[in-house]
Design a protein around this motif. Structure first.
Motif, short mmCIF file in Angstrom:
data_model
loop_
_atom_site.label_atom_id
_atom_site.label_comp_id
_atom_site.label_asym_id
_atom_site.label_seq_id
_atom_site.Cartn_x
_atom_site.Cartn_y
_atom_site.Cartn_z
N LEU A 110 -7.58 8.34 9.14
CA LEU A 110 -7.80 7.14 8.34
C LEU A 110 -9.19 6.55 8.54
CD1 LEU A 110 -4.32 5.40 8.77
CD2 LEU A 110 -5.26 6.31 6.63
N ALA A 111 -9.70 6.71 9.75
CA ALA A 111 -11.00 6.12 10.07
C ALA A 111 -12.17 7.00 9.65
CB ALA A 111 -11.08 5.83 11.57
N THR A 112 -11.98 8.33 9.64
CA THR A 112 -13.13 9.22 9.46
C THR A 112 -13.05 10.18 8.28
OG1 THR A 112 -12.19 10.90 10.94
CG2 THR A 112 -13.53 9.16 11.96
N ALA A 113 -11.85 10.52 7.82
CA ALA A 113 -11.73 11.53 6.77
C ALA A 113 -12.18 10.98 5.41
CB ALA A 113 -10.30 12.03 6.67
N SER A 114 -12.61 11.87 4.54
CA SER A 114 -13.03 11.48 3.18
C SER A 114 -12.65 12.59 2.22
CB SER A 114 -14.54 11.24 3.13
OG SER A 114 -15.24 12.47 3.21
N LEU A 115 -12.93 12.37 0.94
CA LEU A 115 -12.65 13.39 -0.07
C LEU A 115 -13.86 14.28 -0.34
CD1 LEU A 115 -10.60 11.29 -2.67
CD2 LEU A 115 -9.75 12.74 -0.82
N GLU A 116 -14.87 14.16 0.47
CA GLU A 116 -16.05 15.01 0.30
C GLU A 116 -15.67 16.47 0.44
OE1 GLU A 116 -20.55 15.62 2.17
OE2 GLU A 116 -19.23 14.03 2.92
N GLY A 117 -16.06 17.26 -0.54
CA GLY A 117 -15.75 18.68 -0.52
C GLY A 117 -14.38 19.03 -1.07
N ALA A 118 -13.61 18.04 -1.49
CA ALA A 118 -12.28 18.30 -2.04
C ALA A 118 -12.41 18.98 -3.40
CB ALA A 118 -11.49 17.01 -2.18
N PRO A 119 -11.51 19.93 -3.71
CA PRO A 119 -11.56 20.55 -5.04
C PRO A 119 -11.24 19.54 -6.13
CG PRO A 119 -9.59 21.23 -3.83
CD PRO A 119 -10.44 20.47 -2.86
N ALA A 120 -11.55 19.91 -7.36
CA ALA A 120 -11.41 18.98 -8.48
C ALA A 120 -9.99 18.45 -8.61
CB ALA A 120 -11.83 19.67 -9.78
N TRP A 121 -8.99 19.31 -8.43
CA TRP A 121 -7.61 18.87 -8.63
C TRP A 121 -7.17 17.88 -7.56
CZ3 TRP A 121 -3.79 19.98 -5.02
CH2 TRP A 121 -4.10 20.95 -4.07
N VAL A 122 -7.78 17.95 -6.38
CA VAL A 122 -7.49 16.97 -5.33
C VAL A 122 -8.21 15.66 -5.63
CG1 VAL A 122 -7.86 16.38 -2.90
CG2 VAL A 122 -6.98 18.64 -3.53
N ALA A 123 -9.50 15.75 -5.93
CA ALA A 123 -10.27 14.55 -6.21
C ALA A 123 -9.75 13.81 -7.44
CB ALA A 123 -11.74 14.91 -6.41
N GLY A 124 -9.21 14.56 -8.40
CA GLY A 124 -8.69 13.96 -9.62
C GLY A 124 -7.21 13.67 -9.59
N ASP A 125 -6.52 14.11 -8.52
CA ASP A 125 -5.09 13.87 -8.35
C ASP A 125 -4.25 14.40 -9.50
OD1 ASP A 125 -4.26 12.36 -5.83
OD2 ASP A 125 -6.01 11.22 -6.45
N LEU A 130 -3.13 22.92 -13.38
CA LEU A 130 -3.69 22.31 -14.59
C LEU A 130 -5.21 22.28 -14.61
CD1 LEU A 130 -1.37 19.23 -15.34
CD2 LEU A 130 -1.88 21.13 -16.89
N ASP A 131 -5.84 22.72 -13.53
CA ASP A 131 -7.29 22.57 -13.44
C ASP A 131 -8.02 23.29 -14.57
OD1 ASP A 131 -9.62 21.54 -12.00
OD2 ASP A 131 -10.05 23.64 -11.57
N GLY A 132 -7.62 24.51 -14.87
CA GLY A 132 -8.28 25.25 -15.94
C GLY A 132 -8.12 24.59 -17.29
N ARG A 133 -6.95 24.04 -17.55
CA ARG A 133 -6.70 23.38 -18.83
C ARG A 133 -7.52 22.09 -18.95
NH1 ARG A 133 -1.51 26.06 -18.07
NH2 ARG A 133 -0.78 26.90 -20.08
N LEU A 134 -7.60 21.33 -17.86
CA LEU A 134 -8.39 20.10 -17.92
C LEU A 134 -9.88 20.40 -17.96
CD1 LEU A 134 -6.36 17.78 -15.51
CD2 LEU A 134 -6.47 17.72 -18.01
N ALA A 135 -10.28 21.50 -17.35
CA ALA A 135 -11.68 21.92 -17.45
C ALA A 135 -12.03 22.28 -18.89
CB ALA A 135 -11.95 23.10 -16.52
N ALA A 136 -11.08 22.91 -19.59
CA ALA A 136 -11.30 23.24 -21.00
C ALA A 136 -11.41 21.98 -21.85
CB ALA A 136 -10.16 24.13 -21.51
N ALA A 137 -10.69 20.94 -21.44
CA ALA A 137 -10.72 19.69 -22.20
C ALA A 137 -11.97 18.87 -21.90
CB ALA A 137 -9.48 18.86 -21.89
N PHE A 138 -12.33 18.78 -20.60
CA PHE A 138 -13.36 17.81 -20.20
C PHE A 138 -14.53 18.41 -19.42
CE2 PHE A 138 -9.28 15.33 -20.12
CZ PHE A 138 -9.53 14.59 -21.26
N GLY A 139 -14.47 19.68 -19.09
CA GLY A 139 -15.55 20.28 -18.33
C GLY A 139 -15.77 19.61 -17.00
#
Length: 447
Positions: A110-125, A130-139
């Protein structure tokens, strides 16, 4: 209940969702039925925690490096509620009915972790598949778009033109701090804080008198952009509970005719009381009757057929965050098949020179642009109206109803710049328009 006890209750409900894979609303209702001591404020706060956790499930799991309900709640408090490790530790204190104290590992994450380096599906929740489909929609914008879909939604209302004007309705709801929506000339918006209860709008005199309906601004705009006019013959082929049917009837000023149909008669059940409350007189409800063709007489006579198609509902994740985790790849293919069948059916009812409005609350290309391109390629005589021209309908409607809403008329002129336009339709998203995600394509019959 104490804030800590509410947290433990929310963790228990998340565990139930993991075990039974059912809608969150159902689990919350069951919890309330078995915990009668919890007041309305407690239940609202617990629901808020559960839904926030579902909105941030992937990123919270990443942050805590664990997928347990407890870890998801800890990550949610950090990411969605902005609490630091010390503030969270005060809530997780191990007292009666409270969650157990933080472990050293949890405190450190909680004190030190971040979302830096997280893949798109993690950062976007959103689900990884679905990542490929959303990439096709929004790049590359898919993370930002998905984060907006993971935010809390406001409470939007549609003012019923048949009963009142927006200024009068706004004044009647001043105690709820209702404000004009940015795009819809009929919309009002109420912001609900994370810890607050949604107002009991359905108990308001304005609601009981049929002056307002609960409807997301995007749904309001979808109805408005069909271009339905007074005196026209309109078929709402997937009417459901009647939200868009009511909006269409109001746009048509009770003149002409709207035929409301749904293949599932159970979905039509709420429409009758809603029509009566709204003083709607130009709607005929056609429910299925065994093998009888209840729409036969409409063939070739409709100016407009609205296909509010069944879809994956990816555009409504703000309101139904649990739905994105229950969605499976097979559901996309099934919905695409159903949508194609409905579009093919709709052609039967359109008269020469008429039009079809195709609407989904999805942001996936297969259900939207792909569906329209398939239809046009397979159905001679049909073309899509330029989305920019469709968007201009909003400015005209806002200007026509301006009165004291002149600012709305001016603001609507920029709507075409805000939406995402393709060659065959336009897409609204929380990021671009502040609405739920909606796609609309308007097609005309040339013969």
């Amino acid at each position: 209940m104490t804030p800590s006890a509410r947290l433990q209750a929310a963790i228990d409900i998340l565990a139930d969702l993991d075990a039974r894979r059912r809608p969150a609303a159902e689990a919350l209702k069951d919890w309330g039925a078995h915990h009668r001591f919890a007041g309305s404020g407690d239940r609202a706060a617990i629901a808020g925690l559960v839904y926030d956790a579902l909105r941030r499930q992937a990123s919270a799991t990443w942050l805590l490096d664990a997928a347990t309900p407890r870890a998801v709640m800890l990550g949610t408090l950090r990411l969605a509620r902005g609490l630091d490790a010390e503030a969270i530790a005060r809530l997780f204190d191990g007292s009666a009915h409270a969650p157990a104290p933080l472990t050293e590992s949890e405190r450190e994450r909680l004190a030190t972790a971040s979302l830096e380096g997280a893949p798109a599906w993690v950062a976007g929740d959103y689900p990884e598949w679905l990542d490929g489909r959303l990439a096709a929609a929004f790049g590359d914008a898919r993370i930002e778009e998905a984060r907006a879909l993971a935010a809390r939604a406001p409470l939007d209302l549609r003012v019923n033109r048949l009963r009142t004007g927006r200024a009068a309705a706004r004044a009647a709801l001043a105690h709820l701090h209702a404000a004009d929506t940015p795009w819809s000339p009929d919309g009002l918006r109420i912001l609900v804080p994370a810890e607050g209860k949604s107002p009991a709008v359905q108990a308001e005199p304005a609601f009981l008198k049929g002056q307002i309906e609960i409807q997301d601004e995007g749904s309001q705009l979808a109805a408005l952009l069909t271009g339905a006019k007074a005196g026209e013959q309109v078929l709402d082929l997937c009417a459901g509970g009647g939200g868009k049917t009511l909006a269409l009837a109001a746009l048509m000023a009770n003149r002409g005719q709207v035929f409301a149909f749904d293949a599932d008669s159970r979905r039509l059940a709420p429409i009758f009381a809603r029509l009566e409350r709204a003083s709607t007189r130009n709607v005929q409800v056609r429910a299925p009757r065994g093998k009888q063709d209840v729409l036969a007489e409409l063939a070739g006579h409709m100016d407009l057929v609205v296909v509010d198609a069944p879809c994956t509902g990816t555009g409504t994740w703000r309101r139904n965050p649990d739905a994105k985790w229950r969605l499976r790849p097979g559901a996309v293919e099934q919905r695409v098949k159903e949508q194609a069948e409905l579009l093919d059916q709709a052609v039967r009812y359109v008269k020469p020179g008429g039009r079809i409005a195709y609407v989904t609350c999805s942001v996936l290309p297969e259900e939207n642009e792909g569906q329209i391109r398939r239809f046009i390629a397979a159905t001679p005589g049909w073309r899509a109206v330029a989305p920019e021209s469709v968007a201009a309908t909003l400015a005209k409607s806002a200007a026509a109803t301006a009165g004291d809403d002149a600012a709305s008329a001016n603001g609507a002129a920029t709507f075409a710049e805000a939406v995402r336009c393709s060659d065959v339709g336009l897409t609204m998203t929380p990021l671009r328009t502040g609405t739920d995600g909606f796609f609309l394509s308007l097609m005309t019959r040339k013969d």
